[in-house]
Design an enzyme around this catalytic site. Structure first.
Site, PDB file in Angstrom:
ATOM      1  NE  ARG A  12      -1.292   2.553   2.866  1.00 27.92           N
ATOM      2  CZ  ARG A  12      -0.748   3.652   3.350  1.00 27.92           C
ATOM      3  NH1 ARG A  12      -0.592   4.719   2.580  1.00 27.92           N
ATOM      4  NH2 ARG A  12      -0.309   3.710   4.593  1.00 27.92           N
ATOM      5  CG  ASP A  13       3.267   4.321   2.980  1.00 27.98           C
ATOM      6  OD1 ASP A  13       3.184   5.210   2.121  1.00 27.98           O
ATOM      7  OD2 ASP A  13       3.569   4.558   4.162  1.00 27.98           O
ATOM      8  CG  HIS A 205       3.771   4.506   9.138  1.00 28.74           C
ATOM      9  ND1 HIS A 205       3.103   3.569   8.373  1.00 28.74           N
ATOM     10  CD2 HIS A 205       4.210   5.435   8.249  1.00 28.74           C
ATOM     11  CE1 HIS A 205       3.141   3.920   7.107  1.00 28.74           C
ATOM     12  NE2 HIS A 205       3.804   5.049   6.995  1.00 28.74           N
ATOM     13  CG  HIS A 207       7.797   7.616   5.514  1.00 26.99           C
ATOM     14  ND1 HIS A 207       7.638   7.222   4.209  1.00 26.99           N
ATOM     15  CD2 HIS A 207       6.609   7.361   6.121  1.00 26.99           C
ATOM     16  CE1 HIS A 207       6.403   6.767   4.032  1.00 26.99           C
ATOM     17  NE2 HIS A 207       5.750   6.845   5.176  1.00 26.99           N
ATOM     18  CB  CYS A 238       1.960  10.297   1.730  1.00 32.41           C
ATOM     19  SG  CYS A 238       0.353  11.049   1.413  1.00 32.41           S
ATOM     20  CG  ASN A 247       7.066   3.414   4.349  1.00 32.19           C
ATOM     21  OD1 ASN A 247       6.837   3.869   3.237  1.00 32.19           O
ATOM     22  ND2 ASN A 247       6.152   3.337   5.298  1.00 32.19           N
TER      23      ASN A 247
HETATM   24  N1  COA Z   1     -13.380   4.750  -2.820  1.00 35.15           N
HETATM   25  C1  COA Z   1     -13.725   4.970  -4.124  1.00 35.15           C
HETATM   26  N2  COA Z   1     -14.373   6.060  -4.534  1.00 35.15           N
HETATM   27  C2  COA Z   1     -14.703   6.977  -3.606  1.00 35.15           C
HETATM   28  C3  COA Z   1     -14.375   6.808  -2.255  1.00 35.15           C
HETATM   29  C4  COA Z   1     -13.677   5.642  -1.883  1.00 35.15           C
HETATM   30  N3  COA Z   1     -13.315   5.413  -0.607  1.00 35.15           N
HETATM   31  N4  COA Z   1     -14.835   7.872  -1.579  1.00 35.15           N
HETATM   32  C5  COA Z   1     -15.429   8.680  -2.455  1.00 35.15           C
HETATM   33  N5  COA Z   1     -15.352   8.141  -3.679  1.00 35.15           N
HETATM   34  C6  COA Z   1     -15.880   8.683  -4.952  1.00 35.15           C
HETATM   35  C7  COA Z   1     -17.290   9.195  -4.827  1.00 35.15           C
HETATM   36  O1  COA Z   1     -18.211   8.156  -4.992  1.00 35.15           O
HETATM   37  C8  COA Z   1     -17.348  10.196  -5.951  1.00 35.15           C
HETATM   38  O2  COA Z   1     -17.464   9.509  -7.180  1.00 35.15           O
HETATM   39  P1  COA Z   1     -18.164  10.164  -8.468  1.00 35.15           P
HETATM   40  O3  COA Z   1     -17.323  11.336  -8.844  1.00 35.15           O
HETATM   41  O4  COA Z   1     -18.128   9.059  -9.463  1.00 35.15           O
HETATM   42  O5  COA Z   1     -19.534  10.551  -7.992  1.00 35.15           O
HETATM   43  C9  COA Z   1     -15.961  10.809  -5.920  1.00 35.15           C
HETATM   44  O6  COA Z   1     -15.098   9.822  -5.305  1.00 35.15           O
HETATM   45  C10 COA Z   1     -15.900  12.100  -5.133  1.00 35.15           C
HETATM   46  O7  COA Z   1     -16.456  11.862  -3.848  1.00 35.15           O
HETATM   47  P2  COA Z   1     -16.204  12.847  -2.634  1.00 35.15           P
HETATM   48  O8  COA Z   1     -16.851  12.290  -1.434  1.00 35.15           O
HETATM   49  O9  COA Z   1     -16.583  14.244  -3.050  1.00 35.15           O
HETATM   50  O10 COA Z   1     -14.669  12.693  -2.458  1.00 35.15           O
HETATM   51  P3  COA Z   1     -13.491  13.743  -2.666  1.00 35.15           P
HETATM   52  O11 COA Z   1     -13.313  14.080  -4.097  1.00 35.15           O
HETATM   53  O12 COA Z   1     -13.676  14.839  -1.690  1.00 35.15           O
HETATM   54  O13 COA Z   1     -12.246  12.824  -2.233  1.00 35.15           O
HETATM   55  C11 COA Z   1     -11.433  10.985  -0.913  1.00 35.15           C
HETATM   56  C12 COA Z   1     -12.162  12.303  -0.927  1.00 35.15           C
HETATM   57  C13 COA Z   1     -11.183  10.643   0.541  1.00 35.15           C
HETATM   58  C14 COA Z   1     -12.269   9.926  -1.568  1.00 35.15           C
HETATM   59  C15 COA Z   1     -10.095  11.137  -1.711  1.00 35.15           C
HETATM   60  O14 COA Z   1      -9.466  12.311  -1.320  1.00 35.15           O
HETATM   61  C16 COA Z   1      -9.186   9.968  -1.494  1.00 35.15           C
HETATM   62  O15 COA Z   1      -9.443   8.877  -1.958  1.00 35.15           O
HETATM   63  N6  COA Z   1      -8.051  10.163  -0.783  1.00 35.15           N
HETATM   64  C17 COA Z   1      -7.130   9.091  -0.492  1.00 35.15           C
HETATM   65  C18 COA Z   1      -5.789   9.644  -0.292  1.00 35.15           C
HETATM   66  C19 COA Z   1      -4.764   8.570  -0.036  1.00 35.15           C
HETATM   67  O16 COA Z   1      -4.932   7.412  -0.342  1.00 35.15           O
HETATM   68  N7  COA Z   1      -3.637   8.996   0.525  1.00 35.15           N
HETATM   69  C20 COA Z   1      -2.544   8.148   0.782  1.00 35.15           C
HETATM   70  C21 COA Z   1      -2.736   7.300   1.975  1.00 35.15           C
HETATM   71  S1  COA Z   1      -2.661   8.171   3.482  1.00 35.15           S
HETATM   72 ZN    ZN Z   2       3.689   6.200   5.251  1.00 36.17          ZN
END
Ligand code: COA
Ligand code: ZN
Length: 324
Positions: A12-13, A205, A207, A238, A247
């Protein structure tokens, strides 16, 4: 002997931030090599927006394959919100991790929420996961420094950790997301946290951005922490935290722990096999600080203390050819 528990977060990371996209088959093969090396807990993937992190788009495909092949492995997945939890549950997840950053700006950059909303969403996601009978971890990210806001106040880290504990998190993972911590800071922060929360519920955790990953791990061990995240080959970072390098490498942590009288149950030659595979997939050299020495030991006929233990978990499958 005192046991150190390691969750390998490379799938994942490690893979979320790579230029080369690993295929689902390659990810599965990597997890199998980790299990074959004796790793008992792996963060397999994340159920996040595929627009935010395209490398994790195959989460619902990968997780059931891992669980079918490696039923004894603790397979955890990261979920940022309820939708992520629902997708993870539908894919058969047994363990999830929520990710709460300790600053306003880091939450906005990472999950598009402010701090208060991120706290509420993390609490609700944890409670919903508990109601489903899942094991839960809660990351407190940027727990040392934030790339946008500077040093994170320690009292906030303690407060957020307590809130996640009260919401039912089985394990709180104190994350040095950008790798800026030093052993003195780790001593101070983990000392304060262990006053508030039992040490066996806390994980760290790190890095290795500034080459202090191993020193920080030692400071955490001295503070009574026995649960660590690490990433085989030191892959990681990230995509939303500028300046975050890889990491702390699992092989460096295993070497540090085993040479200091702790047991990990993890085979260093097994980890080298996993690194060989990851190098093939990512097409670049990988490995932590100890990699040259470890390889020399493996390659020399006299390297008896790096012999593979027999019968560790399942044997890895053959590596499929790289895609394209
Ligand atoms: N998995 C898949 N799709 C997701 C989701 C999830 N967990 N959460 C929201 N979505 C989808 C929504 O259904 C929506 O889809 P659409 O455009 O087809 O309608 C779209 O994403 C936007 O939804 P919204 O709630 O407005 O989300 P956002 O655009 O504000 O994004 C997150 C928020 C949390 C989903 C996004 O920022 C994210 O996935 N971040 C992860 C960051 C990450 O992995 N960082 C590294 C690890 S720490
Ligand atoms: Zn990390």
């Amino acid at each position: 002997m005192d046991r150190v528990h390691i969750t390998d977060v490379a799938p994942r990371d490690g893979l979320q931030n790579q230029a080369v996209h690993a295929s689902t088959a390659h990810k599965l093969a990597l997890v199998e090599r980790l299990a074959a090396a004796g790793i008992g807990s792996v963060e397999i993937t994340s159920f996040v927006s595929p627009k935010a992190v395209p490398q994790m788009a195959d989460a619902a495909d990968l997780l059931p394959q891992v669980q079918a092949r490696l039923p004894a492995l603790r397979s955890s997945v990261l979920v940022p919100n309820r939708k992520g939890l629902e997708r993870a549950h539908a894919a058969g997840a047994h363990e999830i991790a929520v990710v709460l950053s300790a600053t306003e700006t880091m939450n906005r950059k990472n999950i598009n929420m402010g701090l208060d909303e991120a706290i509420a969403v993390s609490e609700q996601t944890l409670q919903a996961a508990l109601a489903l009978g899942l094991r839960t971890r809660a990351y407190v990210a940027v727990a040392f420094d934030c790339p946008f806001e500077g040093e994170t106040p320690l009292d906030r880290v303690v407060d957020l950790s307590l809130r996640m504990t009260k919401a039912g998190a089985h394990e709180i993972v104190i994350a040095d997301t950008i790798g800026s911590a030093s052993p003195g800071m780790v001593k101070e922060r983990m000392g304060a946290l262990t006053q508030a929360i039992a040490a066996d519920k806390l994980a760290v955790h790190f890095h290795d951005t500034r080459g202090m990953g191993a020193a920080n791990a030692w400071a955490a061990l001295e503070a009574g922490i026995r649960r660590f995240d690490a990433s085989v080959g030191g892959i990681g970072g990230c995509p939303f935290a500028p300046g975050a390098a890889g990491n702390l490498a699992t092989e460096d942590l295993v070497l540090l722990a085993e040479r200091s009288g702790f047991s990990t149950g993890i085979s260093l030659p097994g980890l080298l096999d996993a690194i060989d595979l990851a190098q093939e997939v990512l097409q670049r050299p990988l490995g932590g600080r100890s990699i040259a020495w470890l390889r020399k030991q493996r390659d020399s006929a006299s390297g008896t203390h790096l012999k593979r233990p027999q019968g560790l978990h399942q044997s890895p499958t053959q590596l499929a050819p790289p895609p394209g």
